[in-house]
Design a protein around this motif. Structure first.
Motif, mmCIF file in Angstrom:
data_model
loop_
_atom_site.group_PDB
_atom_site.id
_atom_site.type_symbol
_atom_site.label_atom_id
_atom_site.label_comp_id
_atom_site.label_asym_id
_atom_site.label_seq_id
_atom_site.Cartn_x
_atom_site.Cartn_y
_atom_site.Cartn_z
ATOM 1 N N PHE A 37 0.671 -1.220 -0.031
ATOM 2 C CA PHE A 37 -0.155 0.017 0.078
ATOM 3 C C PHE A 37 0.874 1.217 0.045
ATOM 4 N N PHE A 51 -5.001 8.367 3.003
ATOM 5 C CA PHE A 51 -5.584 6.954 2.561
ATOM 6 C C PHE A 51 -4.431 6.094 2.441
ATOM 7 N N SER A 52 -4.541 4.883 2.653
ATOM 8 C CA SER A 52 -3.448 3.685 2.101
ATOM 9 C C SER A 52 -4.369 3.179 1.050
ATOM 10 N N VAL A 53 -3.552 3.041 -0.233
ATOM 11 C CA VAL A 53 -3.975 2.822 -1.562
ATOM 12 C C VAL A 53 -3.253 1.904 -2.120
ATOM 13 N N GLU A 54 -3.685 0.792 -2.639
ATOM 14 C CA GLU A 54 -3.186 -0.176 -3.667
ATOM 15 C C GLU A 54 -3.062 0.536 -5.170
ATOM 16 N N LYS A 76 -8.889 2.881 3.093
ATOM 17 C CA LYS A 76 -8.178 1.887 2.054
ATOM 18 C C LYS A 76 -8.873 2.191 1.008
#
Length: 161
Positions: A37, A51-54, A76
Motif C-alpha cells: 500500500f 488514505f492507504s491505496v493499492e 483504504k
C-alpha cells in the motif's frame, strides 16, 4: 526396510510437489491485488485526509480492480493510473462493495466524484472530462470527509508526496 522407506519418502515428495503446484495455480488465479500500500492525501476544506491505496497500473490490475472483494475498510482504496490524461470509463461489474469513484486530473485536482456506485452494475461511469487517475474508496467516504471537486490529491503520481 530401507528401500521401503526410500519409496515412501519418494512418493511423499511427489505428493508435496503436486500440492505446491496446485496451490501456486490457486494463488495465481485469485483476484489480483497490489502487494503493498502507498499513502495518498486529499487536502479538503476540513483538513488533510490520508488514505492507504493499492496501485492499479497494469492492464490486468485495471481490469480487475476491486472486483470480487466483499469489503473495503475505511481509509483504504485503489488508485488506477490511466496516464496519459484521458476520458475514463469505469463500471461496477463483479464489484460487491459500493464505492465512491474519485476522478483526478494530471495536476492532482479532483475533477469529479461518482458517489455511492451501484454494486454489480454494468452502467458506465464516466470521468466527464480528461483525468489521469481514479481513486476508488468505500461509498460514503467523499461525504464523510467533505471531499469535493477541486480538492488537491497528494501522491507521487501527481508530482507530490
Amino acid at each position: 526396510m530401507n528401500s521401503d522407506r526410500k519409496a515412501a519418502w519418494s512418493a511423499l515428495k511427489g505428493w508435496l510437489a503436486a500440492i505446491l503446484v496446485i496451490a501456486g495455480w490457486a494463488v495465481a488465479g485469485a483476484p489480483a491485488g497490489a502487494a503493498s500500500f502507498q499513502p495518498l492525501e486529499i487536502v479538503t476544506k476540513n483538513g488533510v485526509q490520508v488514505f492507504s491505496v493499492e496501485m492499479a497500473t497494469t492492464a490486468e490490475e485495471k481490469e480487475t480492480g476491486l472486483m470480487y472483494r466483499k469489503e473495503l475498510a475505511d481509509g483504504k482504496g485503489m488508485l488506477f493510473d490511466f496516464n496519459p490524461e484521458q476520458e475514463i470509463s469505469m463500471w461496477m461489474k463483479n464489484t460487491y462493495v459500493s464505492l465512491d469513484m474519485i476522478f483526478i486530473r494530471a495536476d492532482g485536482r479532483i475533477l469529479r466524484i461518482a458517489e455511492n456506485t451501484e454494486p454489480l452494475s454494468t452502467k458506465i461511469i464516466s470521468s466527464r472530462g480528461p483525468a489521469r487517475a481514479v481513486l476508488e474508496v468505500v461509498a460514503g467516504t467523499a461525504q464523510k470527509y467533505g471531499i469535493r471537486p477541486g480538492d488537491r490529491v497528494g501522491h507521487p503520481l501527481f508530482g507530490g508526496k
